[in-house]
Design an enzyme around this catalytic site. Structure first.
Site, PDB file in Angstrom:
ATOM      1  N   ASP A 470       0.856  -1.184   0.000  1.00  0.00           N
ATOM      2  CA  ASP A 470       0.000   0.000   0.000  1.00  0.00           C
ATOM      3  C   ASP A 470       0.886   1.225   0.000  1.00  0.00           C
ATOM      4  OD1 ASP A 470      -2.401  -1.010   0.028  1.00  0.00           O
ATOM      5  OD2 ASP A 470      -2.926  -0.552   2.093  1.00  0.00           O
ATOM      6  N   ASP A 791      -4.128  -2.459   5.067  1.00  0.00           N
ATOM      7  CA  ASP A 791      -4.633  -1.990   6.354  1.00  0.00           C
ATOM      8  C   ASP A 791      -6.156  -1.952   6.377  1.00  0.00           C
ATOM      9  OD1 ASP A 791      -4.923  -0.025   4.541  1.00  0.00           O
ATOM     10  OD2 ASP A 791      -3.787   1.499   5.612  1.00  0.00           O
TER      11      ASP A 791
END
Length: 1176
Positions: A470, A791
């Protein structure tokens, strides 16, 4: 319902309820039955009994806005009456159980039996003294004292078996303890937000009590049951309880029931906690499935009676719905003792394929085991034949009945020698070494901010070839600040002066940002003087609120004027909308909607924009294109995220159709566009450089605009200007990988992924598709091993699919953590590099251990074998062999598996799945040292007595006293192993074997400790160890020959590996080998018992209410005979584990015995392999 398993717990509660029923307006029982209702039934029941949810809050003495007062006395009382939010874990296995498990080892059982027979026979005195004529070898050397000592060997073998078992059990036990510590640490770290005394605070999940007002938001895993009292757009994934994958929409008037263990997929709100711990839905399931542990013993006793009742209850159960049926079952848990354990193991096989290392090791161990078995069988046959021919043919003895015991004693001795050969040949230290190495790494990785949830993830990480990361929070600091803005037709390159913005625009801007963001998001004063303000909640929203503060305005008054309850409708942010909107009712009855979101998406929906005077002017598509060019792209190229803030007014009559989102979210007026900076973490570029040097490709997958993503990727060093790499947007990526019918094609993905470095504006499905595409790709010869960081809740599928999933410990949602293998406690990319280093270290540690172990194996087996064939007695006695086995298995695995990692590990490419465990260099070392050791031992065996001027130990009769000759051989053998252990520290042919030896105190302790024990054994071991004490000069020779190992190691290192073409590699994992069903089932007993126990808890959690009946039925059918369903399950598990490697019969590898017995024979199978050079 009183029939719950924790009957004592309930009876206690019943008493409490009687005392306290007056204090609270409802009992535990009422609340439990309330939570079993769903949907409208529940709404009706709440209305009838309590009159709205406010009434229920009053009954529970709590306020929907202020929460509980939070006084200690009140909290204690609530815990006493309604229970604690804690589900008691299953009892860990006791030490005795672990000992029993260790005893199940086949070789140990064979040894025990042999030892017991030997013991029995040694006490058996043949009648009469007729055994003079019973055989040549019982010559007169035996006097009374020695005849008595015949039992010692059997006893010593039993003793050493006990040692081995205790060591194994202790290791298992300490591992289980470590795992429980890990689990409790994961549990302690889980916090939840509640309102107490009007303050929003975070408390550990175990502290939540009935009556608390909890704030739920996107990505939470609900810790208790409750009733939804206020909020917007809340969608819950209840699949863990119901098995239904659709998201359930919750609302106060239709379906207010929130259940523990379910995931919030969208929206936010508040809930009133009504049931905790064992009384919550998850708790009830846990108790039903016997996670309480204590019931099992009782059940086994009751089991007989219950089977009769089972059928009726089953039929009754079918008539009720799932929830009620649970109470009907006489609690025969799905885990009723040994018989059912087998089915349990099958359900445990849903974990990903066995890790690369375990696959290779299983295969190698079986190969070695087979070789050992053959050798030991031949040894026994030769000994028996030789004895029989010598006694009955050459010396023409008769087999007299009174001689039988003597002969049997001989045969038992031969059998023990055979078994000893087998024991030494089987490297049972392998699983131990892997376990120790992994457990040690996991412990140390905690310090490097890696919380490992699945042991094998740590080793898989060493083989990683690709990392999909990410951007936000992993590569960047996740501290958002607005640095540029476009307001009133002006593009400000820094925060504008508040006076330059028209008052109208300013008011709209402040309201739009303050109201249209989660009220849980705030900016708090810094913890330390002069520090940065603390950002709480969604970081992008924090950036916008910070912008309001920078404009010398305040958002708090706006929020207190329009509290959360007054918001009319909220469209929460999700990965499809990419925007968030909030509708409020204006004083005059009309509506106003504030929107914010990704600028290119929101601008498309804008038809007006506020000008320099704060008045709306027409905003045409061509104006928009110009704005994209002049404002948004330049911002994005500076690596900024661009967010557009807009609004729209609606009239009060007719009221708009709020559910028609497309109409509502159009015709907006743009207030401003801001550029938010999220700086790259300072340590990330270096970490990425290390990854690239280590042969790992880093790819960035982000929801951001492609220009922003590209700019950040260049700053991080993922891409370098002028290189030929792809940066794609999610749409373009999908267009390229799908065919005309819109199906994904692997060939199309194969064209893209090798060059793809940045995937922007990607949805969670894109991330999953990319990971799956890379893993399934056959384009490169190595199967790619992919790590993914995530996440968000929506990253769950990609984290599960990846070989190793990393979840963020700080920013990560509970859902992501649940799906991950490793949690990064500091959210930092550079911790991933540490994980790679530890993973590679595990792999190398195992190779070091193998190199040492196999040398000992080969030498010991050959010595025992030839010794037995030529002199009818193994020069190394059974007990001595077991001691050697203990040094080389248990101690060596401890010493070599705990080497700390060095940066040098990151300088090589990943090994990959098809690289053999034992490289050519290692094979060269193994065979080289074996030659040295064998030469010396045979020299000592056949001419040793002349060199040392002592009696020969060869051809000694049964039970004769230990000779100095054989003691010297044994001692020299151990000395050579000790010094070779130092050689084994390097596996790539390095010269300096002492490099960094003092960084590993365990290694030094073990080598010195073994040396000390060896002195004791030789000098004082006496009869049990078949040793006679040695003189100092004999000791010096033994040590000197041992030291020769180090010199010889240098000689071997000078021979170039590339010359030795005939050396085979071993322990290679070939592509997709099918696993026969029987082998698979045995193989499920994997290395980690403790892990399996813990996973069992999680698996039970995911088997929902609906599945309990089927499980119980399956268990019953298993009892009555194997069922069709069971067979199906096994079938599917077989196909799912094609990568699992246990099938040794496939011809695609060299069997080790082949490679050892004739190094020159190039077996055709091996020639079929593209041979790759080991590192010279």
């Amino acid at each position: 319902m009183g029939d719950m398993t924790n009957s004592d717990f309930y009876s206690k509660n019943q008493r409490n309820e009687a005392n306290h029923a007056g204090e609270f307006g409802c009992t535990l029982q009422e609340l439990r039955s309330l939570m079993e209702l769903r949907g409208t039934e529940a709404v009706v029941k709440i209305k009838e009994t309590y009159g709205e949810t406010e009434g229920l809050c009053r009954h529970l003495k709590t306020s929907p806005t202020e929460g509980l007062a939070g006084t200690a006395a009140d909290l204690e009382k609530r815990k006493l009456i309604f229970g604690k939010n804690f589900i008691p874990p299953k009892k860990p296995k006791t030490f005795i159980q672990l000992v029993w498990e260790a005893l199940q080892d086949v070789t140990l059982i064979i040894l025990e039996i042999a030892a017991i027979i030997s013991l029995g026979l040694s006490f058996y005195q043949p009648p009469g003294e007729g055994n003079e004529g019973c055989g040549t070898a019982t010559g007169g050397a035996e006097d009374e004292g020695e005849a008595e000592a015949g039992w010692i060997e059997g006893a010593a073998i039993l003793l050493s078996v006990i040692c081995v078992v205790l060591v194994t059990a202790f290791n298992d036990w300490s591992k289980e303890k470590q795992f429980r510590g890990l689990q409790s640490r994961i549990e302690q770290e889980q916090k939840f937000t509640v309102v107490r005394g009007g303050q929003v605070i975070q408390i550990p999940v175990a502290e939540i009590v009935v009556g608390d007002i909890a704030q739920v938001k996107y990505g939470d895993l609900l810790p208790a049951d409750g009733i939804f009292i206020q909020g917007n757009d809340l969608k819950i994934d209840e699949s863990s309880l119901t098995g239904e994958s659709d998201q359930v929409r919750k609302s106060v008037d239709k379906d207010p029931m929130l259940l523990s263990g379910t995931h919030v997929m969208e929206g936010s709100g508040r809930m009133l906690v009504t049931a905790v711990g064992v009384n919550s839905q998850t708790g009830i399931i846990f108790t039903l499935l016997g996670a309480g542990g204590e019931e099992e013993e009782k059940k086994d006793k009751k089991g007989k009676m219950q089977d009769g009742n089972m059928e009726n209850s089953q039929n009754k159960a079918k008539q009720q719905d799932g929830a009620a049926a649970m109470e009907m079952q006489p609690l025969k848990s799905a885990e009723g003792g040994e018989g059912d354990d087998k089915d349990k193991k099958k359900s445990n096989m849903h974990k990903k394929e066995k890790s690369v290392l375990q696959g290779k090791l299983t295969k190698l161990a079986v190969q070695i085991g087979k070789a050992g078995l053959v050798m030991s069988a031949i040894t026994v046959i030769i000994l028996v034949l030789y004895f029989a021919i010598d006694t009955f043919v050459v010396n023409k003895k008769q087999w007299l009945p009174e001689c039988t015991p003597v002969y049997v004693q001989y045969f038992v001795k031969f059998f023990i020698i055979g078994v000893t050969v087998l024991v030494v040949a089987v490297p049972e230290g392998l699983p131990l070494a892997v376990t120790i190495s992994l457990a040690y790494s996991v412990k140390k990785m905690m310090r490097d901010n890696n919380l490992v949830r699945h042991l094998d993830a740590c080793e898989t990480m060493g083989n990683a070839t690709a990392i999909c990361s990410d951007k936000t929070g992993t590569l960047t600091t996740n501290r958002m600040t607005v640095v540029q803005a476009y307001v009133g037709d002006v593009h400000y390159k820094e925060i504008p002066d508040p006076d330059s913005i028209p008052a109208k625009t300013m008011e709209l801007l402040v309201n739009a940002i303050a109201i249209n963001s989660a009220y849980t998001t705030k900016i708090l004063p810094p913890e330390k003087e002069g520090g940065l303000p603390r950002q709480v909640g969604n970081k992008t929203e924090c950036g916008l609120l910070g912008f309001v503060l920078d404009l010398k305005q305040d958002y708090e008054p706006v929020r207190s004027l329009i509290p959360e309850e007054k918001l009319y409708k909220v469209y929460t942010f999700n990965s499809v909308r990419k925007s968030m909107s909030t509708v409020i009712k204006m004083p005059d009855g009309s509506f106003r909607m504030y929107s914010k979101g990704a600028s290119e998406i929101v601008l498309k929906k804008c038809s007006r924009i506020l000008n320099a005077a704060g008045e709306p002017r027409i905003f045409r598509p061509r104006d928009r294109d110009e704005m994209v060019k002049k404002v948004i792209e330049p911002m994005a190229c500076d690596g900024l995220r661009t967010i557009c803030v807009a609004f729209r007014d609606f009239s009060s009559s007719p009221e708009p159709d709020w559910d028609n989102e497309n109409d509502i979210l159009s015709d907006l007026t743009c207030i401003c566009v801001v550029g938010i900076e999220d700086p790259v973490r300072p340590e990330v570029p270096e970490a990425i450089r290390k990854c690239q040097r280590a042969g790992i490709t880093v790819r960035m997958v982000t929801g951001d605009n492609i220009n922003t993503a590209r700019a950040i990727a260049i700053k991080c060093g993922i891409i370098h200007p002028g290189e030929d790499f792809l940066c794609l947007e999610g749409k373009e990526f999908n267009r390229r990988i799908r065919n005309e019918k819109g199906e994904i094609e692997q060939e199309r993905i194969d064209k893209i992924w090798p060059k793809l470095r940045v995937l922007a504006r990607s949805s969670p499905t894109d991330k999953h598709t990319l990971v799956k595409g890379i893993i399934d790709s056959t384009q490169v010869e190595q199967r790619q091993v992919v790590a993914v960081t995530g996440d968000g809740t929506n990253d769950g599928p990609a984290l599960k699919k990846a070989d190793v999933g990393f979840a963020m410990g700080i920013a990560g949602t509970d859902v992501a953590k649940e799906a991950s293998d490793i949690i990064l406690t500091d959210d930092n990319f550079s911790s991933i590099v540490k994980a790679v280093m530890w993973g590679r270290n595990v792999y190398d540690s195992i190779s070091k251990f193998l190199q040492f172990q196999l040398t000992v194996n080969i030498v010991a087996v050959i010595v025992a074998f030839t010794g037995a064939c030529i002199t009818q007695d193994s020069p190394l006695k059974a007990v001595q062999m077991l001691w050697v086995n203990l040094i080389m298995d248990t101690f060596a695995s401890l010493a070599l598996a705990t080497e700390p990692p060095t940066e040098a590990l990151l300088l090589r490419k990943p090994y990959g799945r098809n690289k053999p465990l034992i490289s050519r260099t290692m094979m060269k070392n193994i065979l080289g040292h074996a030659v040295y050791q064998l030469t010396l031992i045979f020299t000592l065996l056949f001419v040793g007595e002349k060199m040392f001027k002592i009696d020969s130990g060869r051809n000694a009769p049964l039970h004769s006293p230990p000779s100095e000759h054989y003691t010297i051989i044994f001692n020299t053998f151990v000395m050579m192993q000790l010094f070779n252990e130092i050689n084994a520290r390097k596996i790539h042919g390095e010269r300096n074997v002492f490099d960094g030896i003092f960084r590993n105190p365990i290694f030094c302790t073990i080598v010195l400790g073994t040396f000390a024990i060896q002195i004791v054994i030789v000098q004082f071991g006496g009869k049990p160890f078949s040793c006679s004490p040695l003189q100092l000069d004999q000791w010096m020779w033994c040590v000197f020959i041992g030291l020769g190992e180090l010199v010889w190691g240098q000689v071997i290192a000078t021979i170039p590996t590339s010359r030795l073409k005939f050396l085979k590699e071993a322990g290679r994992l070939t592509e997709k080998e099918e696993v026969p069903e029987e082998e698979l089932n045995e193989d499920v007993e994997e290395i980690d018992h403790a892990e399996r126990e813990l996973r069992r808890g999680q698996i039970l959690w995911f088997r929902g209410l609906n599945r309990i009946q089927t499980q119980i039925e399956v268990v019953n059918t298993f009892k009555s005979g194997t069922s069709f369903q069971g067979a199906l399950r096994r079938q599917s598990s077989v196909t799912s584990q094609t990568q699992d490697v246990t099938n040794i019969s496939s011809p695609s590898h060299v069997s080790l015995s082949n490679a050892l017995s004739s190094p020159t024979s190039t077996s055709a199978a091996a020639a079929g392999h593209p041979r790759r050079e080991g590192i010279p």
